[in-house]
Scaffold this active site. Sequence first.
Site, PDB file in Angstrom:
ATOM      1  N   ASP A 217      41.996  46.277  45.683  1.00 53.30           N
ATOM      2  CA  ASP A 217      40.810  45.423  45.784  1.00 53.30           C
ATOM      3  C   ASP A 217      39.541  46.223  46.065  1.00 53.30           C
ATOM      4  OD1 ASP A 217      39.634  42.842  45.730  1.00 53.30           O
ATOM      5  OD2 ASP A 217      39.670  42.700  47.913  1.00 53.30           O
ATOM      6  N   SER A 239      28.923  38.966  45.509  1.00 62.51           N
ATOM      7  CA  SER A 239      30.253  38.961  44.899  1.00 62.51           C
ATOM      8  C   SER A 239      31.313  38.617  45.923  1.00 62.51           C
ATOM      9  CB  SER A 239      30.569  40.321  44.259  1.00 62.51           C
ATOM     10  OG  SER A 239      30.668  41.321  45.242  1.00 62.51           O
ATOM     11  N   GLN A 291      42.196  40.418  38.445  1.00 67.53           N
ATOM     12  CA  GLN A 291      41.409  39.715  39.458  1.00 67.53           C
ATOM     13  C   GLN A 291      40.199  39.049  38.819  1.00 67.53           C
ATOM     14  OE1 GLN A 291      38.506  41.395  42.691  1.00 67.53           O
ATOM     15  NE2 GLN A 291      40.527  41.322  43.659  1.00 67.53           N
TER      16      GLN A 291
END
Length: 300
Positions: A217, A239, A291
């Site tokens: 991530d 974001s 993602q």
Amino acid sequence: MAETRAEAPAESSSGQSVVDGLVQLLDLEPIEVNIFRGRSPKESQQRVFGGQVAGQALVAAGRTVDADRAVHSLHSYFIRPGDPAVPIVYTVDPLRDGRSFSMRRVVAIQHGEPIFVLSASFQLAQGGIDHQSQMPDVAPPDELPTLEERYADFDAVAGWYRNVPRPFDLRYVDDPAWAQRRHGPRGDAPHRVWMRADGRLPDDPLIHVCALTFASDLTLLETVLVHHGLSHGFDPVISASLDHAMWFHRPFRADEWFLYDMSSPSASGGRGLAMGHIFALDGRHIASVVQEGMLRVPTA
């Protein structure tokens, strides 16, 4: 949703002590059958890092499964921002234990509400047909600049990177977002970075899988930004991770170099999609990641 924000200075921002801190972060406290408690780092941040809650949730799931069953996939959604000031409670629902596969569902809870949900599947080791994608031909990590060398000429990001704990050593093959913006949008060209834990991890395979989940991530949504020549710290980008899915194909160690080969096939409606393939230094395809994230760029 999960969002990364600047943190207060740490005594050390890299090295074995920071890796040990990551291991401690993944060492959840069992408080009841199938219920665990996790904490966040003491450094000040506005929201819990998405990789942290995903890694901790996977630890919770893995601790309810027999050790001979390794995780092979996870699918998750970020529902609410995590509060780093209070513990996170992880409840595990043991959905199924079959002959070869086990399925678990984990809900992360804070303030009485779910902030994250994860489904994970575990499998007994089995043989079968075998093929994989080819690893890209890129410069090896020891020939690439360190992260410190990368941000040396960028005062807007240097202070943040020097102070935030960094349990992973990152060596960008291509320019990071803050450097790419000087050259304009990258378009469909890939975004690639070598990573490894910046110290030794325990031998427990679950720790390595959860550490890789944490690392996956770190740079994935950046792939959407470099497509458009944008960067946090320079552009008014907001974001947050929305969902995260991973498939683990072959055994690996997260404290050995792996190449994260990322691309972004689409962005629209205030969201961006990013995909990644992860390869060990010897060329084995060890994992795949997808993602979608919220990406808002205010316009005048």
